[in-house]
Design a protein around this motif. Structure first.
Motif, PDB file in Angstrom:
ATOM      1  N   UNK A   1      17.143  11.443   0.901  1.00  0.00           N
ATOM      2  CA  UNK A   1      17.622  11.448  -0.486  1.00  0.00           C
ATOM      3  C   UNK A   1      17.253  12.768  -1.136  1.00  0.00           C
ATOM      4  N   UNK A   2      18.007  13.147  -2.134  1.00  0.00           N
ATOM      5  CA  UNK A   2      17.738  14.370  -2.883  1.00  0.00           C
ATOM      6  C   UNK A   2      17.048  14.012  -4.184  1.00  0.00           C
ATOM      7  N   UNK A   3      15.862  14.560  -4.381  1.00  0.00           N
ATOM      8  CA  UNK A   3      15.140  14.269  -5.614  1.00  0.00           C
ATOM      9  C   UNK A   3      15.838  14.915  -6.801  1.00  0.00           C
ATOM     10  N   UNK A   4      15.720  14.278  -7.964  1.00  0.00           N
ATOM     11  CA  UNK A   4      16.363  14.778  -9.174  1.00  0.00           C
ATOM     12  C   UNK A   4      15.548  15.918  -9.776  1.00  0.00           C
ATOM     13  N   UNK A   5      16.124  16.560 -10.789  1.00  0.00           N
ATOM     14  CA  UNK A   5      15.402  17.609 -11.495  1.00  0.00           C
ATOM     15  C   UNK A   5      15.761  18.998 -11.011  1.00  0.00           C
ATOM     16  N   UNK A   6      15.388  20.015 -11.784  1.00  0.00           N
ATOM     17  CA  UNK A   6      15.753  21.393 -11.468  1.00  0.00           C
ATOM     18  C   UNK A   6      15.157  21.902 -10.161  1.00  0.00           C
ATOM     19  N   UNK A   7      13.976  21.404  -9.782  1.00  0.00           N
ATOM     20  CA  UNK A   7      13.334  21.866  -8.544  1.00  0.00           C
ATOM     21  C   UNK A   7      13.644  20.960  -7.360  1.00  0.00           C
ATOM     22  N   UNK A   8      14.010  19.713  -7.635  1.00  0.00           N
ATOM     23  CA  UNK A   8      14.294  18.778  -6.563  1.00  0.00           C
ATOM     24  C   UNK A   8      13.076  18.433  -5.734  1.00  0.00           C
ATOM     25  N   UNK A   9      11.902  18.457  -6.359  1.00  0.00           N
ATOM     26  CA  UNK A   9      10.658  18.215  -5.636  1.00  0.00           C
ATOM     27  C   UNK A   9       9.917  16.956  -6.098  1.00  0.00           C
ATOM     28  N   UNK A  10       9.933  16.691  -7.392  1.00  0.00           N
ATOM     29  CA  UNK A  10       9.182  15.537  -7.907  1.00  0.00           C
ATOM     30  C   UNK A  10       9.777  14.230  -7.385  1.00  0.00           C
ATOM     31  N   UNK A  11       8.932  13.307  -6.907  1.00  0.00           N
ATOM     32  CA  UNK A  11       9.441  12.017  -6.413  1.00  0.00           C
ATOM     33  C   UNK A  11      10.168  11.258  -7.519  1.00  0.00           C
ATOM     34  N   UNK A  12      11.456  11.186  -7.431  1.00  0.00           N
ATOM     35  CA  UNK A  12      12.279  10.508  -8.436  1.00  0.00           C
ATOM     36  C   UNK A  12      13.289   9.592  -7.756  1.00  0.00           C
ATOM     37  N   UNK A  13      14.239  10.187  -7.062  1.00  0.00           N
ATOM     38  CA  UNK A  13      15.224   9.370  -6.350  1.00  0.00           C
ATOM     39  C   UNK A  13      14.559   8.526  -5.277  1.00  0.00           C
ATOM     40  N   UNK A  14      13.595   9.092  -4.577  1.00  0.00           N
ATOM     41  CA  UNK A  14      12.923   8.350  -3.507  1.00  0.00           C
ATOM     42  C   UNK A  14      12.165   7.150  -4.063  1.00  0.00           C
ATOM     43  N   UNK A  15      11.499   7.315  -5.198  1.00  0.00           N
ATOM     44  CA  UNK A  15      10.758   6.186  -5.766  1.00  0.00           C
ATOM     45  C   UNK A  15      11.710   5.142  -6.347  1.00  0.00           C
ATOM     46  N   UNK A  16      12.854   5.612  -6.881  1.00  0.00           N
ATOM     47  CA  UNK A  16      13.861   4.670  -7.378  1.00  0.00           C
ATOM     48  C   UNK A  16      14.360   3.787  -6.244  1.00  0.00           C
TER      49      UNK A  16
ATOM     50  N   UNK B   1       0.825  -1.192   0.000  1.00  0.00           N
ATOM     51  CA  UNK B   1       0.000   0.000   0.000  1.00  0.00           C
ATOM     52  C   UNK B   1       0.867   1.253   0.000  1.00  0.00           C
ATOM     53  N   UNK B   2       0.342   2.305  -0.588  1.00  0.00           N
ATOM     54  CA  UNK B   2       1.015   3.593  -0.633  1.00  0.00           C
ATOM     55  C   UNK B   2       0.104   4.588  -1.314  1.00  0.00           C
ATOM     56  N   UNK B   3       0.473   5.852  -1.245  1.00  0.00           N
ATOM     57  CA  UNK B   3      -0.325   6.923  -1.834  1.00  0.00           C
ATOM     58  C   UNK B   3       0.517   7.666  -2.872  1.00  0.00           C
ATOM     59  N   UNK B   4      -0.114   8.096  -3.945  1.00  0.00           N
ATOM     60  CA  UNK B   4       0.604   8.864  -4.965  1.00  0.00           C
ATOM     61  C   UNK B   4       1.640   8.020  -5.670  1.00  0.00           C
ATOM     62  N   UNK B   5       2.848   8.608  -5.873  1.00  0.00           N
ATOM     63  CA  UNK B   5       3.915   7.882  -6.581  1.00  0.00           C
ATOM     64  C   UNK B   5       4.323   6.634  -5.818  1.00  0.00           C
TER      65      UNK B   5
ATOM     66  N   UNK C   1       4.137  -1.174   3.640  1.00  0.00           N
ATOM     67  CA  UNK C   1       3.625   0.181   3.487  1.00  0.00           C
ATOM     68  C   UNK C   1       4.733   1.120   3.047  1.00  0.00           C
ATOM     69  N   UNK C   2       4.510   1.826   1.940  1.00  0.00           N
ATOM     70  CA  UNK C   2       5.534   2.694   1.357  1.00  0.00           C
ATOM     71  C   UNK C   2       5.174   4.162   1.546  1.00  0.00           C
ATOM     72  N   UNK C   3       6.098   4.919   2.143  1.00  0.00           N
ATOM     73  CA  UNK C   3       5.900   6.358   2.327  1.00  0.00           C
ATOM     74  C   UNK C   3       7.253   7.005   2.537  1.00  0.00           C
ATOM     75  N   UNK C   4       7.614   7.965   1.708  1.00  0.00           N
ATOM     76  CA  UNK C   4       8.910   8.617   1.838  1.00  0.00           C
ATOM     77  C   UNK C   4       9.031   9.339   3.182  1.00  0.00           C
ATOM     78  N   UNK C   5       8.014  10.104   3.543  1.00  0.00           N
ATOM     79  CA  UNK C   5       8.063  10.870   4.786  1.00  0.00           C
ATOM     80  C   UNK C   5       7.801  10.017   6.016  1.00  0.00           C
ATOM     81  N   UNK C   6       7.039   8.942   5.842  1.00  0.00           N
ATOM     82  CA  UNK C   6       6.639   8.143   6.987  1.00  0.00           C
ATOM     83  C   UNK C   6       5.511   8.770   7.776  1.00  0.00           C
TER      84      UNK C   6
END
Length: 348
Positions: A168-183, A73-77, A120-125
């Protein structure tokens, strides 16, 4: 480029000729940025490998010993990663299903049983929907594994095991979209599934039974599963004449382009193919049709055995440009035949 001597438009408007962007520079910039993002992801995985702690082993044990279903289970990405991991668990014979935390508290909890293990998957917990789900799972005697960045998060503290991957630091110019965390979540989930399956003693045969189609299924199939047998085979004694051999082998239905010739003990002596017949006729050697097949057959043809991986036999056919391979037992007696016409399209 703007020709020299041409002034800007009055009022600071656009120039008459705007500079054209350098397409090569733009492409190089995009490649450089992509390399930086991929390198950041690879570095995060390397750091993760060094951070794994005892709780990871506890999570593997919980999943391997699960008598029921692994509920992800998880929400969003994170929820999308959970859905992909369901496929991984199922493919290695660990029954799994996805449970959306919102749907769970509106009836889908009915699919959860005592003995299941929740992952259960959640970056922030601190995902509210997952935290609301925890007491419901506990009431059903379902133990939970948290996959999150922080072991001291609410989710991490409430679960029986927590696999924490750190900040972890998310990739991309803003560093906000879930990328590294989902990887990182995906890599951890795959590792948990594979190691739990290994602990259960997953065999290649079991894995193959779950993947009968496509190129992966083809790699795991044996020659026995694809070879022709019984009445579909064309067998003859090597001392028979070609004419009588062909006459006796005439039958309706699917045919093969090869006759397997055997000696007096029933062992494979050679192979006579349609191509061999064509060569005789083209050379105007009609008299050879009334000679023993042993005089013109291919001696010592390439062979396969029933339990050989089918992919190996196909590679043999490709490497030697042959369309048929006799399949023999330990005594070198023909028990089947692989025909290229039966193999076309198997890996699709």
């Amino acid at each position: 480029m703007r020709p020299t001597g041409l002034p800007d438009r009055p009022g600071g408007g656009l120039r008459l000729f705007a500079p054209e962007p350098d397409a090569r520079e733009e492409a190089d910039s995009a490649v450089s940025a992509a390399r930086a993002m991929l390198t950041a992801g690879a570095d995060a995985l390397k750091q993760l490998a060094s951070r794994l702690a005892v709780d990871f082993s506890r999570a593997v044990q919980m999943l391997a010993e699960c008598p029921g279903t692994v509920v992800l289970s998880g929400v969003g990405k994170a929820g999308l990663i959970a859905q992909k991991l369901v496929a991984t668990f199922c493919s290695v014979s660990l029954p799994a299903r996805f449970l959306h935390p919102t749907d769970a508290v509106h009836g889908d909890l009915g699919a959860v049983r005592a003995g299941d293990v929740a992952m259960l998957l959640s970056n922030s917990g601190e995902t509210a929907e997952l935290l609301r789900l925890l007491p419901c799972l506990a009431e059903r005697q379902v133990r939970s594994v948290a996959v999150t960045s922080r072991a001291d998060s609410t989710l991490g503290k409430e679960c029986a095991a927590v696999v924490a991957y750190g900040s972890v630091t998310e990739a991309g110019p803003c560093g906000l979209a879930p990328t590294t965390s989902t990887l990182v979540m995906l890599a951890l989930g795959d590792a948990l599934a594979l190691l739990a399956a290994q602990a259960r003693g997953l065999t290649p045969q079991q894995f193959g039974a779950n993947h009968p189609g496509g190129s992966l299924g083809l790699q795991l199939r044996t020659v026995r599963e694809a070879m022709r047998t019984g009445s579909a085979l064309r067998l003859a004694r090597q001392h028979e004449t070609i004419r009588s051999m062909l006459a006796s082998q005439s039958r309706q239905g699917r045919r093969t382009g090869a006759v397997m010739l055997v000696d007096d003990d029933g062992r494979l002596a050679g192979l006579f193919t349609d191509s061999d017949l064509v060569r005789l006729l083209e050379a105007r050697k009609d008299d050879a049709l009334d000679r023993p097949a042993a005089e013109v057959m291919t001696r010592g043809p390439k062979t396969a055995w029933p339990e050989q991986p089918l992919s190996e036999a196909i590679r043999l056919m490709s490497d030697h440009h042959i369309s048929e391979i006799p399949v023999v037992d330990e005594a070198e007696r023909p028990v089947g035949l692989l025909d290229i016409t039966d193999l076309i399209g198997l890996g699709r």
